[in-house]
Design an enzyme around this catalytic site. Structure first.
Site, PDB file in Angstrom:
ATOM      1  N   CYS B  78       5.128   1.846   5.606  1.00 25.67           N
ATOM      2  CA  CYS B  78       6.393   2.321   6.169  1.00 25.67           C
ATOM      3  C   CYS B  78       7.539   2.143   5.171  1.00 25.67           C
ATOM      4  O   CYS B  78       7.593   2.864   4.188  1.00 25.67           O
ATOM      5  CB  CYS B  78       6.672   1.632   7.510  1.00 25.67           C
ATOM      6  N   HIS B 167       2.028   1.156  10.619  1.00 26.85           N
ATOM      7  CA  HIS B 167       1.941  -0.301  10.528  1.00 26.85           C
ATOM      8  C   HIS B 167       0.594  -0.832  11.015  1.00 26.85           C
ATOM      9  O   HIS B 167       0.452  -1.157  12.185  1.00 26.85           O
ATOM     10  CB  HIS B 167       3.035  -0.942  11.386  1.00 26.85           C
ATOM     11  N   GLU B 169      -0.480  -3.684  10.305  1.00 29.55           N
ATOM     12  CA  GLU B 169      -0.260  -5.129  10.527  1.00 29.55           C
ATOM     13  C   GLU B 169       0.212  -5.419  11.946  1.00 29.55           C
ATOM     14  O   GLU B 169       0.154  -6.561  12.400  1.00 29.55           O
ATOM     15  CB  GLU B 169       0.713  -5.690   9.479  1.00 29.55           C
TER      16      GLU B 169
END
Lengths: 294, 185
Positions: B78, B167, B169
């Site tokens: 991102c 994302h 994560e």
């Protein structure tokens, strides 16, 4: 399948703001100064808390024209405040394209008993808390981010420190409590049992925790980061100071390098006058903002 | 192999946790000196305008470009992907090490942010969280598009650089981190 407004997306935006400074602004020009200084987001307001405190009267959501002007001026996210319990103001803010809504005690509460049902919205909410139970009630209502309340508009960090410490103490207490005690802890905190168990296991809130209320200097930012805040809000402290651009930048650097006293010493020099502060003892109890919210 | 996570701002702690779950011992990178100690780097999600300003203010632009040109594998998610790009639609100029342009906030504001499943070449289907996400435009020669969403590139790779608009994560998957560590680093 595409999903909007999920927990992950709402809490995720708060994750993106971590380690950053969110600044109160009242015009497109101030928003650009904040962005240039390195703010991760701006809070669009009609008046900063110091002026709300001075001028009195009913403080409401900002004029939509003002908010749109600020939204159009910057590429970073824009937050705006609605009154506690005023879900119609929140609906307006969401329709305007605001990225994050602050259900804020700085404005005059619209409901003396209930907060907004934040699960009903696509955009995330941040709410203030003075201790762990209040934080978990707001998360239970759907808040995607928590901030300390502090005593906004005073330039005095003492209340924010009290709130951060109280939240931290509450978390540590749960971490060492045997599991059979957690239901009683939940009852005493006035907080949802499932969230109490989650905090006890994780040792942290399930959402990002920022500090807000009364921050005025780079050292204030470093103090609250060292006390466990994951980022800071600075309200009146920037645009009520002598040199806002310089001070804004210094507070950003102090937030990134909060553990490095050498950097703090360097950025704290030559900033001009900070905002004039208020001693809490000079504010009558009925005029304090932090006790608003339930 | 010791990976690092650029820790100026954003969700660097989540990337750190993902790297630890992959069995590595990552460090947080805040200075040019820290860069000397890493064999691979993740540039996390955050606010790209802010992150690029901090990169310049803390004199990290030159050291980052130097290490990347010398072959440092980098994974940008991102905001981190924007940092790597050759140019951005508006705001701060990126590092210019990956031959692709980016459009910031390409889907609109936060209310348009979304979750979806994305098919990534070499990885498979991964859950993806798009938050005020960018898209890639005009990939240059040698830039491979690994995934698209609604016809627009959202994951690209060139040499040892991997850039994605979403994302992993935050999505509870280690697939993208493993791909980066095993295939590129």
């Amino acid at each position: 399948m595409v999903e909007h407004g999920t927990d992950r997306i709402k809490r995720g935006l708060a994750e993106m703001l971590k380690g950053g400074v969110i600044m109160d602004v009242t015009s497109a020009e101030q928003a650009r100064i904040a962005e240039e200084a390195g703010a991760v987001a701006v809070m669009a307001l009609e008046r900063v808390p110091a002026d709300i405190r001075r001028e009195g009267g009913v403080a409401r959501m900002a004029d939509p024209n003002r908010i749109v002007e600020i939204v159009e001026a910057v590429t970073i996210p824009v937050m705006a405040k609605c009154r506690i319990g005023h879900f119609a103001e929140a609906q307006v803010l969401q329709a305007l394209g605001v990225d994050f809504i602050d259900e804020s005690e700085v404005l005059t509460p619209a409901d003396e008993r209930y907060h907004v049902d934040k699960w009903a919205f696509t955009v995330p909410f941040v709410c203030g808390a003075t201790e762990l139970g209040e934080a978990l009630r707001r998360i239970g209502e759907g808040a995607a981010m928590i901030r300390s309340k502090g005593e906004a508009g005073t330039g005095n960090v003492v209340e924010a420190v009290r709130h951060l410490r109280a939240i931290g103490d509450g978390i540590r207490r749960l971490q060492v409590a045997p599991v059979e005690e957690l239901m009683s802890e939940a009852k005493e905190l006035g907080a949802p049992y499932e969230l109490v168990r989650e905090v006890a296991a994780a040792g942290k809130l399930p959402v990002v925790l920022f500090c807000a209320g009364g921050l005025a200097t780079p050292a204030d930012a470093s103090l609250v980061m060292q006390l466990g805040a994951e980022g800071v809000f600075v309200g009146s402290g920037i645009f009520k100071s002598e040199d806002p651009a310089l001070r804004a930048r210094a507070i950003v650097e102090a937030t990134t390098y909060f553990k490095d006293p050498e950097v703090l010493a360097k950025v704290s020099r030559g900033l001009g006058e900070p905002m004039r502060g208020l001693d809490l003892r000079d504010i009558p109890v009925e005029e304090r903002l932090a006790p608003r919210g339930w | 192999m010791r990976p690092g996570v650029l820790a100026l701002q954003g969700d660097f702690a989540e990337h750190r946790r993902a790297l630890e779950a992959c069995g590595t011992d990552p460090i947080e990178v805040r200075t040019a000196a820290d860069l000397e100690h890493v064999d691979a780097l993740i540039i996390p999600g955050g606010e790209s305008t802010t992150m690029l300003k901090l990169v310049d203010r803390y004199e990290l632009r030159e050291p980052l470009v130097k290490h990347i040109e010398a072959g440092l594998p980098v994974f940008g998610t991102c905001a981190g992907a924007i940092v790597l790009a050759s140019k951005a639609s508006d705001g701060e100029p990126p590092l210019g090490v990956l031959d692709v342009a980016v459009r910031r906030n390409a889907y609109g504001r936060q209310r348009e942010s979304f979750e979806a499943e994305i098919d990534v070449t070499g990885v498979g289907i991964v859950p993806a969280v798009f938050i005020r996400a960018p898209v890639f435009e005009d990939p240059g020669e040698g830039v491979e598009v690994l995934a698209t969403w609604a016809g627009r590139p959202v994951a690209v790779r060139s040499g040892r650089l991997l850039a994605i608009a979403f994302h992993p994560e935050l999505a509870g998957t280690l697939a993208m981190h493993r791909f980066f560590l095993e295939e590129m680093a």
